[in-house]
Write a protein that holds these residues in place. Structure first.
Motif: not given
Length: 288
Positions: A18-32, A144-150, A256-263
């Motif tokens: 779960f933590v690994g996926m959070i970091l994965s999505f954070f690093d991926r989405v932060a560029i946006n 965890a993708q959604n937590i990383g997205g938030i 942009l965090a709102i859709p991730y919360i529901f996801g």
């Protein structure tokens, strides 16, 4: 008879992935979010901005099938750790980019590093969870993708304001490197009580045979279409809100965090439904 991990170890493995996926999505989405000051610093036009955001997905897509093969060959523990360490290293390097081309090359390497993480994580869940628990385990991991997205939108925007885009990527990468060491040691097999016994030898299947399975192409098509919508939203919406609507960087990240919360909520509800009520009827939940 196959024995899976103990309850305590399953909780530990779920938490680590779960933590690994959070970091994965954070690093991926932060560029946006980071792309807004990056474009200003390097004087990027719209085409260059799009290429810079998209290059990750090119290498990431190429690496995922190879990452699955490497997971079968070298083991899930090795590939989860190597993947997390390598993409975190390239995240740190992102903060030291000096030009558009250097940043483009680093983001390409970033995609290569992250590619094996998903298949290796799925293999870890398969090896440690019985079939009747995998729906919830997979859904919790994917949520965890959604937590990383938030974090990758709301928190990343705050970090850019506080530390600059270079500082944001450097901090995120260092956290990932530290997490990779923790995952390596904690995922180590814990003796006879923690590993599967009598594990049957996996039957090798030629890759070309997989592409002859009709459902594989249906899943690829479904994922392709859904990703166009999903990544189109998260990629360009921060830029649109900031430049066209005059929304502050922090406010744009919060919206942009709102859709991730529901996801996050729906991922876990779906996993519970799959295990408890929709076994062998997964297609209906997918269609919904």
């Amino acid at each position: 008879m196959q024995l899976y991990a103990s309850k305590k170890r399953k909780i530990m493995i779920s938490g680590l992935l779960f933590v690994g996926m959070i970091l994965s999505f954070f690093d991926r989405v932060a560029i946006n979010v980071g792309i807004i000051p990056i474009a200003d610093e390097f004087h990027l036009n719209t085409s260059q901005t799009g290429i810079l955001i998209s290059i990750f997905f090119v290498s990431y897509s190429l690496m995922q099938p190879l990452g699955g093969w490497m997971t079968d060959k070298y083991g899930a523990r090795v590939m989860v750790t190597v993947s997390l360490f390598s993409w975190s290293l390239f995240t740190v390097m992102t903060g030291f980019a000096w030009s558009f081309m250097s940043l483009l090359f680093i983001r390409f390497l970033f995609g290569l590093g992250e590619g094996p993480f998903y298949p290796a994580s799925m293999s870890t869940i398969r090896d440690n969870f019985p079939e009747e628990e995998r729906g919830r385990a997979n859904s919790f991991f994917l949520s965890a993708q959604n937590i990383g997205g938030i974090l990758g939108t709301a928190l990343a925007a705050s970090m850019v304001v506080a530390f600059g885009w270079r500082g944001m990527f450097t901090i995120a990468g260092i956290l990932g490197i530290l997490a990779s060491f923790g995952i390596w040691f904690i995922l180590k097999p814990q003796g006879n009580q923690e590993v599967k016994k009598d594990k049957p030898k996996q039957k090798k299947v030629a890759l070309k045979l997989l592409f002859k399975i009709e459902n594989i192409w249906k899943l690829i098509t479904f994922k392709f279409i859904s990703n166009i919508i999903n990544y189109g939203l998260i990629t360009w919406m921060p830029i649109y809100l900031f430049r066209e609507k005059g929304v502050s960087l922090i406010a744009a990240g919060g919206l942009l965090a709102i859709p991730y919360i529901f996801g996050f909520l729906m991922y876990n509800v779906s996993g519970w439904l799959l295990d408890k009520h929709i076994a062998n009827r997964e297609k209906y939940l997918s269609a919904a």
